[in-house]
Design a protein around this motif. Structure first.
Motif, PDB file in Angstrom:
ATOM      1  N   UNK A 511     -64.334  24.694 -29.269  1.00  0.00           N
ATOM      2  CA  UNK A 511     -64.827  25.024 -30.603  1.00  0.00           C
ATOM      3  C   UNK A 511     -63.909  26.026 -31.306  1.00  0.00           C
ATOM      4  N   UNK A 512     -63.299  26.923 -30.529  1.00  0.00           N
ATOM      5  CA  UNK A 512     -62.346  27.877 -31.107  1.00  0.00           C
ATOM      6  C   UNK A 512     -61.170  27.131 -31.731  1.00  0.00           C
ATOM      7  N   UNK A 513     -60.674  26.095 -31.029  1.00  0.00           N
ATOM      8  CA  UNK A 513     -59.540  25.321 -31.533  1.00  0.00           C
ATOM      9  C   UNK A 513     -59.973  24.430 -32.702  1.00  0.00           C
ATOM     10  N   UNK A 514     -61.149  23.845 -32.585  1.00  0.00           N
ATOM     11  CA  UNK A 514     -61.609  22.918 -33.616  1.00  0.00           C
ATOM     12  C   UNK A 514     -62.102  23.646 -34.876  1.00  0.00           C
ATOM     13  N   UNK A 515     -62.736  24.806 -34.700  1.00  0.00           N
ATOM     14  CA  UNK A 515     -63.401  25.459 -35.826  1.00  0.00           C
ATOM     15  C   UNK A 515     -62.951  26.891 -36.093  1.00  0.00           C
ATOM     16  N   UNK A 516     -62.177  27.470 -35.168  1.00  0.00           N
ATOM     17  CA  UNK A 516     -61.839  28.870 -35.303  1.00  0.00           C
ATOM     18  C   UNK A 516     -60.393  29.122 -35.683  1.00  0.00           C
ATOM     19  N   UNK A 517     -59.849  30.230 -35.176  1.00  0.00           N
ATOM     20  CA  UNK A 517     -58.504  30.677 -35.548  1.00  0.00           C
ATOM     21  C   UNK A 517     -57.386  29.864 -34.904  1.00  0.00           C
ATOM     22  N   UNK A 518     -57.737  29.031 -33.913  1.00  0.00           N
ATOM     23  CA  UNK A 518     -56.692  28.380 -33.111  1.00  0.00           C
ATOM     24  C   UNK A 518     -56.378  26.957 -33.549  1.00  0.00           C
ATOM     25  N   UNK A 519     -56.692  26.629 -34.787  1.00  0.00           N
ATOM     26  CA  UNK A 519     -56.462  25.278 -35.280  1.00  0.00           C
ATOM     27  C   UNK A 519     -55.053  24.750 -35.076  1.00  0.00           C
ATOM     28  N   UNK A 520     -54.004  25.552 -35.267  1.00  0.00           N
ATOM     29  CA  UNK A 520     -52.639  25.046 -35.096  1.00  0.00           C
ATOM     30  C   UNK A 520     -52.307  24.570 -33.680  1.00  0.00           C
ATOM     31  N   UNK A 521     -53.188  24.852 -32.711  1.00  0.00           N
ATOM     32  CA  UNK A 521     -52.942  24.391 -31.338  1.00  0.00           C
ATOM     33  C   UNK A 521     -53.498  22.995 -31.094  1.00  0.00           C
ATOM     34  N   UNK A 522     -54.119  22.389 -32.086  1.00  0.00           N
ATOM     35  CA  UNK A 522     -54.698  21.055 -31.918  1.00  0.00           C
ATOM     36  C   UNK A 522     -53.641  20.010 -31.589  1.00  0.00           C
ATOM     37  N   UNK A 527     -58.863  16.948 -26.896  1.00  0.00           N
ATOM     38  CA  UNK A 527     -59.546  18.218 -27.065  1.00  0.00           C
ATOM     39  C   UNK A 527     -58.776  19.282 -26.283  1.00  0.00           C
ATOM     40  N   UNK A 528     -58.427  20.331 -26.964  1.00  0.00           N
ATOM     41  CA  UNK A 528     -57.712  21.456 -26.353  1.00  0.00           C
ATOM     42  C   UNK A 528     -58.637  22.671 -26.339  1.00  0.00           C
ATOM     43  N   UNK A 529     -58.679  23.367 -25.209  1.00  0.00           N
ATOM     44  CA  UNK A 529     -59.443  24.612 -25.087  1.00  0.00           C
ATOM     45  C   UNK A 529     -58.464  25.776 -25.092  1.00  0.00           C
ATOM     46  N   UNK A 530     -58.698  26.789 -25.942  1.00  0.00           N
ATOM     47  CA  UNK A 530     -57.743  27.892 -25.964  1.00  0.00           C
ATOM     48  C   UNK A 530     -58.159  29.007 -26.884  1.00  0.00           C
ATOM     49  N   UNK A 531     -57.365  30.074 -26.858  1.00  0.00           N
ATOM     50  CA  UNK A 531     -57.683  31.267 -27.644  1.00  0.00           C
ATOM     51  C   UNK A 531     -56.403  31.966 -28.078  1.00  0.00           C
ATOM     52  N   UNK A 532     -56.397  32.429 -29.321  1.00  0.00           N
ATOM     53  CA  UNK A 532     -55.303  33.246 -29.835  1.00  0.00           C
ATOM     54  C   UNK A 532     -55.527  34.706 -29.475  1.00  0.00           C
ATOM     55  N   UNK A 533     -54.437  35.463 -29.522  1.00  0.00           N
ATOM     56  CA  UNK A 533     -54.531  36.911 -29.343  1.00  0.00           C
ATOM     57  C   UNK A 533     -53.405  37.595 -30.094  1.00  0.00           C
ATOM     58  N   UNK A 534     -53.744  38.466 -31.014  1.00  0.00           N
ATOM     59  CA  UNK A 534     -52.738  39.263 -31.726  1.00  0.00           C
ATOM     60  C   UNK A 534     -52.954  40.706 -31.313  1.00  0.00           C
ATOM     61  N   UNK A 535     -52.114  41.184 -30.417  1.00  0.00           N
ATOM     62  CA  UNK A 535     -52.332  42.484 -29.791  1.00  0.00           C
ATOM     63  C   UNK A 535     -51.515  43.569 -30.457  1.00  0.00           C
TER      64      UNK A 535
END
Length: 605
Positions: A511-522, A527-535
């Motif tokens: 859902x993060x990839x499909x609907x959240x900040x991680x769209x460019x990883x599609x 279906x890709x599962x993942x999360x961005x991080x800007x540290x």
């Protein structure tokens, strides 16, 4: 005094057999057979048992060298079709050297060498420390000066000369010019695999050894054992043919067969370099693991170097493998692991809600969301989709500091992985054990603790592999010269979370990839599962954070229904776009698209 004379008469011609006592005949026969037996045994000893010694001595220095000096083992990877390819091997090249005292015509010899070796006739100009221009002799002038040293027994002309060029020099038949074959370590993939291979260099005592990477970690295994030759010499220094001698042949080094896929390594690392350049970043790193086994398919960092010319780097820091050496505060890519801990401990569910007021006050500190907004009622899935820091503090408080710390340790942080590559660090997670809420709060969203990229990727194998965290490994086999093969089996470290929890977190990350900040990883069709991080990046002083510098990371896996790979992409200090959504995420998407098609994984939607 009368002396008795012998009755034995002198006979000329054929001697009477009857005059020899039979016992003497038997003694003579026994002596003859004994001498023959000794000779036969000695010949057998020399020709069979000591065959190697004499073969080496008879064949000259070159063959003797082969017997006494081991071959260093190769580093081997497989290509797409399973073909084995060496990424570190041995190459024999020539040293061209001169014995000036035997050179008949230095000028003619220098000209012939110049034509064959392609020596430059141009003067070399350089700027010294005082800023003044200095001139150095051309290559041709330098060689000519060497050849004109009339009493000099040795002058090195050029190293690493190919066999083809060496043959031209041999055919030129130049007096006083010689060739000596030398063994060099050769890295065909150059920069692409440098942080994995490391390199071989000469030590202060004149011997060579591996530095960094696999060359450093497995130096003794790769190097083998040198042999030796012992032989008695006469007063003139010549070996005595019947003297004692012994040859102990060298034991060649073992070959290492790696888990790397040559094609994946090339494509992924090329794209990493392109994106570091595109975003005007300081550096970048990348790691791809087999989700089910922990085998490393690709690993690289930028900047990199050419191990064939390792001395040309601007900084020795370039030698370090960033995926295991560069520990950093990971930021929001840490959040899925803490959310998994909350789900696994039963304190939250994907649809549980909380009220996001936009900030949390702890003691004298105020923690805000990255979007600086109050988003109101949010689910735990929303927390990951919108990367809400306040939501992660909510989960941490639900668990309590002790349970929170236990899961951080269970995911493998704060301990070295033990990957057989030199210079691995273990990171720093002491903040989670302090028992103070402010430290647990910042750790819950990936700040205030440090991890390596490989540690992050390993932790995500638990999410992708039904809760079981796999041990990353890069050496698939060690092949010894005697035919023995030592194989590495995949190792499940522990069941960090339940299989059900892993499924829930995976759905949330999709859902993060499909609907959240991680769209460019599609990736279309999957279906890709993942999360961005800007540290944020800590100040060099150790307190506070830099206002103009970030590290962008994306960690994910796919296809989500049956994950085959876990991948982390990291871009350090991207100047054209500081957020992971615009840097690390699209890089992940590019490589994931290639991987899914390269592995011929059928689309799932």
């Amino acid at each position: 005094m009368t002396q008795k004379t012998s009755k034995t008469r002198t006979h000329y011609g054929k001697r009477s057999v009857s005059a020899i006592h039979p016992r003497r005949i038997r003694l003579l026969q026994a002596g003859f057979f004994l001498a023959a037996a000794i000779l036969i045994v000695r010949l057998g000893y020399l020709q069979v048992l000591k065959h190697g010694v004499y073969e080496a001595l008879a064949s000259g220095q070159r063959e003797l060298y082969k017997d006494l000096y081991p071959q260093r083992g190769s580093l081997i990877v497989q290509d797409a079709n399973g073909t084995e390819v060496a990424i570190a091997t041995n190459q024999y090249l020539n040293l061209v050297w001169a014995e000036p005292r035997k050179v008949d015509d230095p000028v003619r010899t220098a000209q012939v060498l110049s034509d064959i070796l392609g020596l430059s006739h141009e003067v070399v100009e350089s700027i010294n420390e005082e800023g003044k221009t200095e001139q150095s002799p051309s290559e041709y002038d330098r060689v000519l000066a060497q050849l004109q040293k009339a009493d000099d027994p040795y002058e090195p002309i050029k190293r690493r000369v190919s066999e083809e060029v060496g043959n031209e020099i041999h055919l030129a038949n130049l007096s006083g010019i010689h060739l000596l074959r030398e063994q060099f370590r050769y890295y065909p993939e150059e920069e692409t695999t440098a942080h994995i291979t490391g390199f071989v260099s000469e030590d202060a005592d004149g011997t060579s050894s591996g530095k960094y990477g696999l060359e450093g970690y497995f130096n003794e295994t790769l190097a083998g054992q040198p042999g030796f030759l012992f032989s008695e010499l006469d007063a003139k220094g010549n070996w005595i043919s019947i003297g004692a001698r012994n040859l102990q042949s060298a034991q060649d080094g073992a070959d290492l067969v790696l888990t790397l896929d040559r094609t994946i390594q090339h494509v992924a690392c090329t794209k990493l370099q392109e994106n570091v350049d595109r975003f005007d970043a300081d550096s970048g790193s990348l790691i791809i693991l087999d989700a089910k086994t922990g085998a490393i398919w690709a690993m690289c960092g930028v900047p990199t170097y050419n191990p064939n010319a390792y001395s040309e780097v601007e900084s020795v820091a370039t030698y370090n493998n960033q995926t295991i050496f560069s520990a950093y505060e990971p930021g929001s890519v840490f959040k899925p692991l803490i959310m998994a801990a909350g789900l696994d401990s039963g304190v939250v569910t994907p649809n549980m809600t909380y009220n996001d007021t936009g900030e949390e006050k702890i003691d004298r500190f105020t923690i805000r969301n990255s979007d600086l907004k109050a988003n109101g009622i949010q689910t735990m899935t929303n927390v990951l989709e919108r990367s809400l820091n306040t939501g992660m503090i909510f989960v941490m408080r639900k668990m309590g500091g002790d349970v929170f710390a236990r899961y951080v340790h269970d995911f493998g942080f704060g301990e070295a992985i033990g990957i057989p590559l030199n210079s691995e660090v273990q990171g720093e997670i002491s903040a989670v054990d302090k028992g103070q809420e402010i430290y647990s709060a910042t750790s819950s969203y990936g700040q205030g603790l440090t991890v390596t990229p490989l540690q992050m990727a390993r932790a995500f194998t638990a999410l992708a592999n039904g809760g079981a965290m796999m041990q990353p490994y890069i050496v698939k086999e060690i092949r010894y010269p005697d035919g023995t093969v030592e194989a590495t089996e995949p190792e499940q470290l522990r069941q960090v979370i339940s299989s059900k929890t892993a499924q829930l977190v995976t759905a949330m990350l999709v859902s993060v990839v499909e609907n959240g900040h991680a769209g460019p990883a599609k990736v279309d069709g999957y279906y890709i599962a993942g999360k961005t991080g800007t540290a944020q990046v800590a100040n060099d002083s150790g307190t506070g954070y830099k206002s103009d510098e970030t590290i962008a990371t994306f960690v994910g896996y796919g296809p989500a229904r049956d994950p085959r790979f876990v991948m982390l992409t990291r871009i350090d200090h991207p100047r054209s776009s500081q957020w992971a959504t615009g840097t690390a995420a699209p890089l992940f998407g590019e490589i994931a698209d290639f991987l899914l098609h390269y592995k011929q994984i059928p689309p799932e939607r």
